[in-house]
Write a protein that holds these residues in place. Structure first.
Motif, PDB file in Angstrom:
ATOM      1  N   ASP A  67      -0.162   6.479  26.537  1.00 45.53           N
ATOM      2  CA  ASP A  67       0.903   5.495  26.342  1.00 45.53           C
ATOM      3  C   ASP A  67       0.365   4.126  25.940  1.00 45.53           C
ATOM      4  O   ASP A  67       0.936   3.474  25.064  1.00 45.53           O
ATOM      5  CB  ASP A  67       1.740   5.377  27.622  1.00 45.53           C
ATOM      6  CG  ASP A  67       2.993   4.542  27.390  1.00 45.53           C
ATOM      7  OD1 ASP A  67       3.821   4.943  26.544  1.00 45.53           O
ATOM      8  OD2 ASP A  67       3.133   3.483  28.025  1.00 45.53           O
ATOM      9  N   LYS A  89      11.228   1.599  23.339  1.00 42.84           N
ATOM     10  CA  LYS A  89      10.633   2.819  23.887  1.00 42.84           C
ATOM     11  C   LYS A  89      11.712   3.849  24.188  1.00 42.84           C
ATOM     12  O   LYS A  89      12.758   3.544  24.756  1.00 42.84           O
ATOM     13  CB  LYS A  89       9.862   2.510  25.169  1.00 42.84           C
ATOM     14  CG  LYS A  89       9.077   3.713  25.700  1.00 42.84           C
ATOM     15  CD  LYS A  89       8.228   3.345  26.900  1.00 42.84           C
ATOM     16  CE  LYS A  89       7.416   4.556  27.372  1.00 42.84           C
ATOM     17  NZ  LYS A  89       6.559   4.224  28.549  1.00 42.84           N
ATOM     18  N   TYR A 144       8.489   5.470  20.036  1.00 42.83           N
ATOM     19  CA  TYR A 144       9.048   4.129  19.869  1.00 42.83           C
ATOM     20  C   TYR A 144       9.831   4.047  18.560  1.00 42.83           C
ATOM     21  O   TYR A 144       9.490   4.708  17.571  1.00 42.83           O
ATOM     22  CB  TYR A 144       7.938   3.081  19.843  1.00 42.83           C
ATOM     23  CG  TYR A 144       7.311   2.800  21.185  1.00 42.83           C
ATOM     24  CD1 TYR A 144       7.738   1.721  21.967  1.00 42.83           C
ATOM     25  CD2 TYR A 144       6.275   3.591  21.677  1.00 42.83           C
ATOM     26  CE1 TYR A 144       7.157   1.451  23.198  1.00 42.83           C
ATOM     27  CE2 TYR A 144       5.681   3.333  22.906  1.00 42.83           C
ATOM     28  CZ  TYR A 144       6.140   2.257  23.657  1.00 42.83           C
ATOM     29  OH  TYR A 144       5.573   1.997  24.880  1.00 42.83           O
TER      30      TYR A 144
END
Length: 313
Positions: free
Chosen positions: A34, A100, A105
């Protein structure tokens, strides 16, 4: 899931956007860590800000693309809740910060916005239903992670294809839903709406007529007012005033909701149909008075009437 005041405020607006999606899955279909993904997305967002245009930045980041994503008109029920809630805060020509989602995204550029046609307005229940299906689809995509997964529900498949702009595939998926439930008018209505988006008015009219027949078979009353509103609009554009008025009469005789009656009022004012306009105005006054009386009763601190009813049972 519950709606916020902002969700309700922007329920019936549509937005002209470009949407760049950066997946959390690599080309090898492995999950990108992430923090690494966020750093990459932040760089892309900065390059868009530094570039002369959204398109130029996208093509620099993704040189294999032949074209940058084009503008698309969307409503908030076509987006995930977090994307929709970020979108409504943007002003014209503004580019969002990275948004997000479960699968990556999004970076969105807003060009303009407008109110949707009254015949296409959504209810809060419809928005919640759409968001529930979108959230479920995103969850299924997330847990897939390289494994083959088939979406068997044709309505979910249609929603997926529609979100991706694959309108012909969405129509085929809804046709699969028709096969599973031949008497249900709703899939035919959804097919007609996509056909209208494509500009295929002739096919849309046939789909609406099928939906109208099915509606009459399952109920003695109007179940889906949008069928008749869209048919009336098509007949009006084709100068079939008698058929248009027949659709108006169906809606008037059913004493439809205030939203539908307000739409009819506008349409009848435009066509200078004083006879039907008088009837619609009377219905609006009656329904407004009834709803006000119901609200007054609910909000009244005097519950003696309710108490009397219980005592007599």
């Amino acid at each position: 899931m519950s709606l916020t005041p902002s969700d309700i405020e922007y329920l019936n607006e549509e937005y002209q956007v470009k949407d760049l999606f950066i997946s959390k899955f690599s080309s090898a279909n492995t999950v990108i860590e992430d923090e690494t993904l966020f750093q990459n997305v932040t760089k892309i967002r900065q390059s868009i800000s530094d570039s002369e245009s959204f398109d130029q930045a996208v093509l620099q980041q993704y040189p294999l693309l032949k074209d940058a994503p084009g503008y698309t008109w969307v409503t908030i029920n076509q987006l995930t809740p977090n994307i929709a809630r970020a979108l409504v805060t943007l002003t014209a020509n503004e580019i969002s910060q990275p948004i997000k989602t479960l699968n990556g995204y999004h970076i969105i550029e807003l060009k303009s916005k407008r109110s949707v046609d009254e015949s296409k307005q959504l209810t809060q229940e419809q928005l919640l239903d759409s968001w529930g299906k979108i959230t479920l689809f995103d969850y299924m995509t997330d847990i897939q992670q390289g494994r083959e997964m088939k979406i068997l529900n044709p309505n979910l498949r249609a929603l997926k294809f529609k979100r991706e702009g694959r309108f012909d595939d969405a129509i085929m998926a809804y046709q699969g839903s028709v096969s599973l439930d031949p008497s249900n008018p709703y899939p035919n209505l959804n097919i007609a709406k996509i056909q209208l988006m494509k500009g295929d008015v002739a096919s849309a009219k046939q789909s609406l007529l099928k939906a109208e027949i099915k509606e009459s078979l399952v109920s003695d009353t109007i179940v889906l007012p949008e069928i008749h509103l869209l048919l009336a609009k098509i007949y009006d554009e084709q100068n079939f005033s008698t058929k248009r008025d027949a659709q108006y009469d169906k809606l008037i005789n059913e004493a439809s909701s205030l939203v539908v009656l307000d739409y009819l009022k506008t349409a009848l004012e435009a066509s200078n149909d004083r006879y039907r306009l008088t009837k619609v105005n009377m219905l609006i006054d009656e329904k407004s008075a009834t709803e006000s009386a119901i609200l007054d009763k609910i909000e009244s601190p005097d519950n003696s009437i309710i108490a009397d009813e219980f005592l007599t049972e």
